[in-house]
Design a protein around this motif. Structure first.
Motif, PDB file in Angstrom:
ATOM      1  N   THR A   1       4.243  10.416  -2.465  1.00 48.71           N
ATOM      2  CA  THR A   1       3.986   9.107  -3.051  1.00 48.71           C
ATOM      3  C   THR A   1       5.062   8.121  -2.632  1.00 48.71           C
ATOM      4  O   THR A   1       6.253   8.344  -2.861  1.00 48.71           O
ATOM      5  N   GLN A   2       4.620   7.050  -2.015  1.00 52.29           N
ATOM      6  CA  GLN A   2       5.514   5.944  -1.693  1.00 52.29           C
ATOM      7  C   GLN A   2       4.998   4.751  -2.501  1.00 52.29           C
ATOM      8  O   GLN A   2       4.038   4.093  -2.128  1.00 52.29           O
ATOM      9  N   ALA A   3       5.638   4.512  -3.620  1.00 53.18           N
ATOM     10  CA  ALA A   3       5.117   3.534  -4.571  1.00 53.18           C
ATOM     11  C   ALA A   3       5.214   2.103  -4.055  1.00 53.18           C
ATOM     12  O   ALA A   3       4.434   1.235  -4.445  1.00 53.18           O
ATOM     13  N   GLN A   4       6.174   1.855  -3.183  1.00 53.99           N
ATOM     14  CA  GLN A   4       6.366   0.501  -2.643  1.00 53.99           C
ATOM     15  C   GLN A   4       5.421   0.308  -1.463  1.00 53.99           C
ATOM     16  O   GLN A   4       5.595   0.911  -0.416  1.00 53.99           O
ATOM     17  N   THR A   5       4.445  -0.547  -1.631  1.00 54.32           N
ATOM     18  CA  THR A   5       3.498  -0.790  -0.548  1.00 54.32           C
ATOM     19  C   THR A   5       4.127  -1.685   0.516  1.00 54.32           C
ATOM     20  O   THR A   5       3.952  -1.456   1.713  1.00 54.32           O
TER      21      THR A   5
ATOM     22  N   LEU B   1      13.941   2.579   0.469  1.00 56.37           N
ATOM     23  CA  LEU B   1      12.522   2.943   0.429  1.00 56.37           C
ATOM     24  C   LEU B   1      12.398   4.235  -0.364  1.00 56.37           C
ATOM     25  O   LEU B   1      13.059   5.231  -0.057  1.00 56.37           O
ATOM     26  N   ASP B   2      11.548   4.214  -1.367  1.00 58.72           N
ATOM     27  CA  ASP B   2      11.433   5.357  -2.272  1.00 58.72           C
ATOM     28  C   ASP B   2      10.365   6.337  -1.795  1.00 58.72           C
ATOM     29  O   ASP B   2       9.344   5.947  -1.222  1.00 58.72           O
ATOM     30  N   CYS B   3      10.608   7.594  -2.078  1.00 51.95           N
ATOM     31  CA  CYS B   3       9.641   8.644  -1.760  1.00 51.95           C
ATOM     32  C   CYS B   3       9.736   9.733  -2.812  1.00 51.95           C
ATOM     33  O   CYS B   3      10.836  10.243  -3.084  1.00 51.95           O
ATOM     34  N   VAL B   4       8.620  10.078  -3.398  1.00 48.39           N
ATOM     35  CA  VAL B   4       8.541  11.184  -4.356  1.00 48.39           C
ATOM     36  C   VAL B   4       7.499  12.156  -3.841  1.00 48.39           C
ATOM     37  O   VAL B   4       6.437  11.748  -3.362  1.00 48.39           O
ATOM     38  N   TYR B   5       7.796  13.425  -3.930  1.00 48.58           N
ATOM     39  CA  TYR B   5       6.879  14.426  -3.372  1.00 48.58           C
ATOM     40  C   TYR B   5       6.526  15.469  -4.414  1.00 48.58           C
ATOM     41  O   TYR B   5       7.219  15.634  -5.415  1.00 48.58           O
ATOM     42  N   GLU B   6       5.418  16.157  -4.141  1.00 47.63           N
ATOM     43  CA  GLU B   6       4.993  17.282  -4.984  1.00 47.63           C
ATOM     44  C   GLU B   6       4.667  18.450  -4.069  1.00 47.63           C
ATOM     45  O   GLU B   6       3.950  18.296  -3.075  1.00 47.63           O
TER      46      GLU B   6
ATOM     47  N   ASP C   1      14.268  -3.648  12.311  1.00 48.63           N
ATOM     48  CA  ASP C   1      13.903  -2.596  11.351  1.00 48.63           C
ATOM     49  C   ASP C   1      12.522  -2.840  10.747  1.00 48.63           C
ATOM     50  O   ASP C   1      11.994  -1.980  10.032  1.00 48.63           O
ATOM     51  N   SER C   2      11.948  -3.986  10.996  1.00 48.78           N
ATOM     52  CA  SER C   2      10.613  -4.296  10.465  1.00 48.78           C
ATOM     53  C   SER C   2       9.606  -3.294  11.023  1.00 48.78           C
ATOM     54  O   SER C   2       9.454  -3.168  12.240  1.00 48.78           O
ATOM     55  N   ALA C   3       8.936  -2.603  10.121  1.00 48.70           N
ATOM     56  CA  ALA C   3       8.005  -1.544  10.525  1.00 48.70           C
ATOM     57  C   ALA C   3       7.364  -0.980   9.265  1.00 48.70           C
ATOM     58  O   ALA C   3       7.704  -1.368   8.150  1.00 48.70           O
ATOM     59  N   VAL C   4       6.439  -0.047   9.471  1.00 48.01           N
ATOM     60  CA  VAL C   4       5.946   0.758   8.358  1.00 48.01           C
ATOM     61  C   VAL C   4       6.696   2.080   8.400  1.00 48.01           C
ATOM     62  O   VAL C   4       6.831   2.701   9.465  1.00 48.01           O
ATOM     63  N   TYR C   5       7.193   2.493   7.258  1.00 45.88           N
ATOM     64  CA  TYR C   5       7.954   3.736   7.180  1.00 45.88           C
ATOM     65  C   TYR C   5       7.168   4.745   6.349  1.00 45.88           C
ATOM     66  O   TYR C   5       6.739   4.452   5.232  1.00 45.88           O
ATOM     67  N   PHE C   6       7.001   5.932   6.927  1.00 43.06           N
ATOM     68  CA  PHE C   6       6.256   6.984   6.256  1.00 43.06           C
ATOM     69  C   PHE C   6       7.195   8.115   5.870  1.00 43.06           C
ATOM     70  O   PHE C   6       7.960   8.621   6.701  1.00 43.06           O
ATOM     71  N   CYS C   7       7.098   8.518   4.623  1.00 40.69           N
ATOM     72  CA  CYS C   7       7.722   9.740   4.155  1.00 40.69           C
ATOM     73  C   CYS C   7       6.672  10.844   4.277  1.00 40.69           C
ATOM     74  O   CYS C   7       5.467  10.584   4.108  1.00 40.69           O
TER      75      CYS C   7
END
Lengths: 114, 116
Positions: B5-9, B21-26, B86-92
């Motif tokens: 889950t990356q809550a920040q769109t 940039l936040d990332c929460v995982y399960e 640094d402008s980009a989409v970042y994926f966790c």
């Protein structure tokens, strides 16, 4: 620096046509993958391939999809009869034995189905 | 089941600001890998980092740093002194490690805009 190469960069096709997306993985890599990314959405796993067979596939990877490593260098994804919803960016990735799970991605092929 | 889950769109910051940039995982597994990938406007996916679930040490690479906390199932990414490039989409992303060919599960990504 070795890289994963994908061709073409953009493929336009008519609905119902077959397409083949091509990938040349990094030369000493043994594990191969396809992912897709519908515009603006997340990257989704399609299929993994090792030792000339599919290791795992997702629900997306239905009978319309197939993969092949025809000549020891290329790794292809075939979509038999394209649908509008197949329009997406398709990424190929590869990883080496002993470098578990570091998958290096190609630049992607943008598939547009009209 | 695996989930990231990356809550920040979308985030916009002014150049030279720090951004996290936040990332929460399960995951049900005790052994897994966590990743961050960058997708610049040109569209390719650029590998940034992989972290093993047994290694909770934070990592710094230049202006990039990563904070892995198993207690909160988070793997946050901080860019200090941000730059327009640094402008980009970042994926966790997450992969369960037992098999060498495990799929990577991606979050939905955070689009980062660095404003000049």
């Amino acid at each position: 620096e070795p890289e994963v190469t994908q061709t073409p960069s953009h493929q336009v096709t008519q609905m119902g046509q077959e397409v083949i997306l091509r990938c040349v993985p990094i030369s000493n890599h043994l594990y191969f993958y396809w992912y897709r990314q519908i515009l603006g959405q997340k990257v989704e796993f399609l299929v993994s391939f090792y030792n000339n067979e599919i290791s795992e596939k997702s629900e997306i990877f239905d009978d319309q999809f197939s993969v092949e490593r025809p000549d020891g260098s290329n790794f292809t994804l075939k979509i038999r009869s394209t649908k509008l919803e197949d329009s997406a960016m398709y990424f190929c990735a590869s990883s080496a034995a002993g470098m578990e799970n570091i998958q290096y991605f190609g630049a992607g092929t943008r598939l547009s189905v009209l | 089941a695996q989930k990231v889950t990356q809550a920040q769109t979308e985030i916009s910051v002014v150049e030279k600001e720090d951004v996290t940039l936040d990332c929460v995982y399960e995951t049900r597994d005790t052994t897994y890998y966590l990743f961050w990938y960058k997708q610049p406007p040109s569209g390719e996916l650029v590998f940034l980092i992989r972290r093993n679930s047994f290694d909770e040490q934070n990592e710094i690479s230049g202006r990039y740093s990563w904070n892995f906390q198993k207690s909160t199932s988070s793997f946050n990414f901080t860019i200090t002194a941000s730059q327009v490039v640094d402008s980009a989409v970042y994926f966790c992303a997450l992969s369960e490690a037992p098999n060498r060919d495990d799929k990577i599960i991606f979050g939905k990504g955070t689009r980062l805009h660095i404003l000049p």
